[in-house]
Design a protein around this motif. Structure first.
Motif, PDB file in Angstrom:
ATOM      1  N   LEU A 403       0.818  -1.218   0.000  1.00  0.00           N
ATOM      2  CA  LEU A 403       0.000   0.000   0.000  1.00  0.00           C
ATOM      3  C   LEU A 403       0.847   1.261   0.000  1.00  0.00           C
ATOM      4  CD1 LEU A 403      -2.576   1.640   0.138  1.00  0.00           C
ATOM      5  CD2 LEU A 403      -2.744   1.097   2.587  1.00  0.00           C
ATOM      6  N   GLY A 406       2.616   1.534  -3.237  1.00  0.00           N
ATOM      7  CA  GLY A 406       1.676   1.886  -4.303  1.00  0.00           C
ATOM      8  C   GLY A 406       1.365   3.372  -4.329  1.00  0.00           C
ATOM      9  N   ALA A 420      -1.936  -2.038  -6.190  1.00  0.00           N
ATOM     10  CA  ALA A 420      -1.277  -2.678  -5.052  1.00  0.00           C
ATOM     11  C   ALA A 420      -1.944  -4.015  -4.780  1.00  0.00           C
ATOM     12  CB  ALA A 420      -1.349  -1.784  -3.823  1.00  0.00           C
ATOM     13  N   THR A 422      -2.225  -6.901  -2.213  1.00  0.00           N
ATOM     14  CA  THR A 422      -1.912  -7.116  -0.810  1.00  0.00           C
ATOM     15  C   THR A 422      -2.813  -8.172  -0.202  1.00  0.00           C
ATOM     16  OG1 THR A 422      -1.706  -6.042   1.356  1.00  0.00           O
ATOM     17  CG2 THR A 422      -3.447  -5.239  -0.080  1.00  0.00           C
ATOM     18  N   LEU A 427      -2.369  -5.686   4.682  1.00  0.00           N
ATOM     19  CA  LEU A 427      -3.118  -4.430   4.637  1.00  0.00           C
ATOM     20  C   LEU A 427      -3.441  -3.938   6.037  1.00  0.00           C
ATOM     21  CD1 LEU A 427      -4.522  -2.205   3.072  1.00  0.00           C
ATOM     22  CD2 LEU A 427      -6.546  -3.672   2.905  1.00  0.00           C
ATOM     23  N   THR A 446      -6.107  -0.651  -4.827  1.00  0.00           N
ATOM     24  CA  THR A 446      -5.625  -1.646  -3.877  1.00  0.00           C
ATOM     25  C   THR A 446      -6.502  -2.886  -3.987  1.00  0.00           C
ATOM     26  OG1 THR A 446      -4.840   0.064  -2.359  1.00  0.00           O
ATOM     27  CG2 THR A 446      -5.175  -2.137  -1.451  1.00  0.00           C
ATOM     28  N   LEU A 513     -10.375   0.626  -3.626  1.00  0.00           N
ATOM     29  CA  LEU A 513     -10.010  -0.657  -3.023  1.00  0.00           C
ATOM     30  C   LEU A 513     -11.006  -1.707  -3.468  1.00  0.00           C
ATOM     31  CD1 LEU A 513      -8.861  -1.505   0.544  1.00  0.00           C
ATOM     32  CD2 LEU A 513     -10.936  -2.592  -0.332  1.00  0.00           C
TER      33      LEU A 513
END
Length: 532
Positions: A403, A406, A420, A422, A427, A446, A513
Motif C-alpha cells: 500500500l 503503491g 497494489a 496485498t 493491509l 488496492t 479498493l
C-alpha cells in the motif's frame, strides 16, 4: 544547515519526504522543503512512510527520505530501514535528535537512537562537527554506494538551524570492469553451448545491455522478483521468475554455464544452490556471503560489463520453442481455477487484462506486491515491460509494503497510476495509509486477497500437521473501512464481479479498493511447485 541538506537531496533527484513529524528539526525541514522543490507527504505511521520512501528511491534512483520524531518515531521506522537495506535502496532517516546536554538529564522518550538503527543502517551522523555539509555528503554517498541501503541522520533543532554553505554535488564515476576479469569472462562464455542468464536487482539500471546480451546469445533468461521487466515478460527468451527453488530447475539444469547478471544473494530463498554448471558472476561488487563460488567474478560498471560480453557473444544452441516450453511449464505449475472465491492467479491475470498490459500499453499501471502467499501469483502473472514495473519487498520480504509503495508509485507517475496487490494481513498492518492515499489523490487501486488468514504461515502449519491456531481471524469488511477513509470501496466474490470492479476502479480518478474473496485451496501445491 536545513537548506544545505535539502539542496543536497534535491541535486540527487529527491522529490518527496515521507513521514510523521516531531516538534524539533522536522518542522524546520517541512517549512524549507518547498523552496527546494521537495514535497512533504504526511503519513499515518513511520514504518509505512519508510516503505513509501523506499519505493520512491527505487523509482527515481535518488535517496528516499523518511522524517520522524524522536523516540517512538525512530522505533516505528526501523522495519522500513531494514527493508531498504535488504532491498538495496538508498534511504535517509531524518529523526529529531537529543542534544548532548539533554542526554545527561532527559529520560522521557529517550533511548540511544544511534544504537537502535545500527543493525539496519549503513551509517549515522548528527551534523554537529565543524563541517556539517561534509557529513551530509558523506552520509548520502554512503547510502548510494553499493550495496545501497539506509542511513540515519539524527538532527537536533539547533543543528538544523546552523548556518552552512551548500556544496554542488558531483556523482561518482562508476568503476570500469577489470580487463583481466573481462577476458576470463569472455573465454568462459565462448566455451558454453547452452548458457542461461539469471538477472537480479542490480540489472534494473542496465536493462538495455542485459537485453542485448540475451538477444545475442539467444538463450533463456530468468529474473528475480525485483528484476521483473529488465527483460520484458513478452520477450520469447524470458522464462519466468528465479527464486532459488525447484520450479526453475528444469530450465537452469540444462545450462552448461550460468550467468548471474546483477544477482544479489539476498534475493534468493534459503536453500542450497542446486546446480553444478560453472557460474559467471557479473555485478557491481563481489558478495561476501554467497550461495556459490563463481568460476569468474566480473565486477564494476554492470552495463559496461554486459555490453562488452554482448559485443563478442555468439548464438547459443538453445531453440526458442524449447525456451518457450520451459516458461509455459512454469506458469502452468502455478495456476489453478478457484471455487468458492477467485483463485489468486486469476485475480492477477484479470487485473493484468483489465489494465491493458496484454496490449503492451505504455501507460499501464505499475504494480506493488506485499509479502504473503499471494506474492507467487502476483510475480508470476503480472507482465512487466520495463524495470520497476513491479515493486516488491524481496530481500526482507516484509508485509505492509504494497500500500505505501503503491502510493509512492502513483505519485511518481500520476498518468500511469498503480495497482497494489496485498493480503488482508499485510493491509491491516498499514490500513491507515488508505487515508494518506485519499488526501494525496493517488490513482491507486488496492486489491485485497481476502481469505481471513496468514495463508503462507497457515500452509506451513498444515504441513507440520499442527492444530490451526494463531494464523486465522474473522473476515474483515475492507470496503466499509475504505469508504470511511474516503476511498472508493468495491467487492468481488467471482471473476465477473472482479472484472466489473476493476473497470470502475481503473476509470476512477483517485484511490479505490477491491476486496476480493479468494480461494486459497491451490496455495499448498503452488508453494510445493516453487520450493520443492
Amino acid at each position: 544547515m536545513t537548506d544545505a541538506l535539502l539542496r543536497a537531496l534535491s541535486q540527487r533527484g529527491t522529490k518527496r519526504i515521507w513521514g510523521v513529524p516531531g516538534g524539533g528539526s522536522s518542522l524546520d525541514l517541512i517549512a524549507a522543503a518547498p523552496h527546494h522543490g521537495i514535497h512533504f507527504v504526511l503519513c499515518r505511521h513511520e514504518g509505512a512512510a519508510a516503505m513509501a520512501a523506499l519505493a520512491d528511491a527505487e523509482l527515481t534512483g535518488a535517496p528516499g527520505v523518511v522524517l520522524t520524531t524522536k523516540g517512538p518515531g525512530v522505533g516505528n521506522a526501523v522495519n522500513g530501514l531494514a527493508c531498504a537495506t535488504l532491498e538495496r535502496a538508498p534511504l535517509l532517516l531524518v529523526s529529531d535528535g537529543f542534544s548532548a546536554t539533554q542526554a545527561d538529564w532527559v529520560t522521557h522518550q529517550f533511548f540511544d537512537q544511534r544504537a537502535a538503527t545500527a543493525a539496519v543502517a549503513k551509517g549515522y551522523a548528527r551534523c554537529d562537527s565543524n563541517d556539517p555539509v561534509a557529513e551530509i555528503e558523506a552520509l548520502l554517498n554512503l547510502a548510494c554506494a553499493a550495496p545501497r541501503g539506509a542511513v540515519h541522520l539524527d538532527l537536533t533543532g539547533q543543528a538544523a538551524r546552523r548556518q552552512a554553505e551548500p556544496k554542488d554535488f558531483a556523482p561518482p564515476a562508476p568503476l570500469p570492469p577489470d580487463p583481466a576479469a573481462l577476458d576470463a569472462a569472455r573465454a568462459l562464455l565462448a566455451g558454453a553451448r547452452k548458457p542461461v542468464v539469471i538477472a537480479g536487482l542490480e540489472a534494473a539500471e542496465a536493462s538495455e545491455a542485459l537485453r542485448a546480451l540475451v538477444t545475442a546469445l539467444g538463450c533463456p533468461v530468468l529474473v528475480t522478483c525485483k528484476a521483473k521487466g529488465c527483460v520484458a515478460d513478452a520477450d520469447p527468451h524470458c522464462v519466468g521468475v528465479f527464486t532459488g527453488g525447484s520450479l526453475e530447475a528444469n530450465c537452469v539444469g540444462e545450462a552448461d554455464l550460468i550467468l548471474l547478471a546483477g544477482l544479489d544473494p539476498v534475493e534468493l530463498i534459503p536453500q542450497p544452490w542446486r546446480y553444478t554448471a560453472p557460474v559467471l558472476d557479473i555485478g557491481l561488487r563481489p558478495h561476501p556471503v554467497h550461495y556459490i563460488q563463481p568460476a569468474v567474478g566480473l565486477h564494476g560498471d554492470l552495463g559496461a560489463s554486459l555490453a562488452a560480453l554482448a559485443a563478442d557473444a555468439a548464438p547459443s544452441a538453445w531453440l526458442l520453442p524449447v525456451i518457450g516450453a520451459h516458461g509455459d511449464a512454469m506458469r502452468a505449475a502455478l495456476a489453478w481455477a478457484g471455487s468458492g472465491g477467485v483463485a489468486p492467479p486469476r485475480v492477477v491475470q484479470i487485473a493484468r487484462e483489465e489494465a491493458g498490459l496484454h496490449a503492451g500499453q505504455a501507460t499501464a499501471p505499475r504494480a506493488t506486491v506485499d509479502a504473503g502467499a499471494h506474492t507467487f501469483s502476483a510475480t508470476a502473472f503480472w507482465a512487466c515491460a520495463a524495470p520497476r514495473d513491479l515493486l516488491i519487498s524481496n530481500g526482507l520480504a516484509s508485509m505492509g509494503f504494497a500500500l505505501p509503495a503503491g502510493i509512492a508509485a502513483a505519485l511518481h507517475d500520476p498518468a500511469r497510476g498503480a495497482i497494489a496487490f496485498t493480503g488482508d494481513g499485510g493491509l491491516m498492518m498499514c490500513l491507515g495509509e488508505l487515508a494518506t492515499a485519499f488526501e494525496a489523490r493517488a490513482r491507486l487501486v488496492t486489491i485485497v486477497f481476502n481469505d481471513a488468514a496468514l495463508s503462507l504461515i497457515d500452509i506451513k502449519q498444515q504441513h507440520r500437521q499442527l492444530l490451526p491456531e494463531g494464523v486465522r481471524w474473522g473476515r474483515v469488511d475492507f470496503c466499509t473501512i475504505a469508504e470511511g477513509m474516503g476511498v472508493l470501496g468495491l467487492h468481488a466474490d467471482t471473476e465477473e464481479m472482479l472484472r466489473e470492479a476493476l473497470a470502475v476502479a481503473l476509470a476512477f480518478d483517485g484511490p479505490s479498493l477491491i476486496d476480493v474473496q479468494v480461494d486459497p485451496a491451490g496455495y499448498p501445491a503452488q508453494l510445493q511447485a516453487l520450493r520443492g
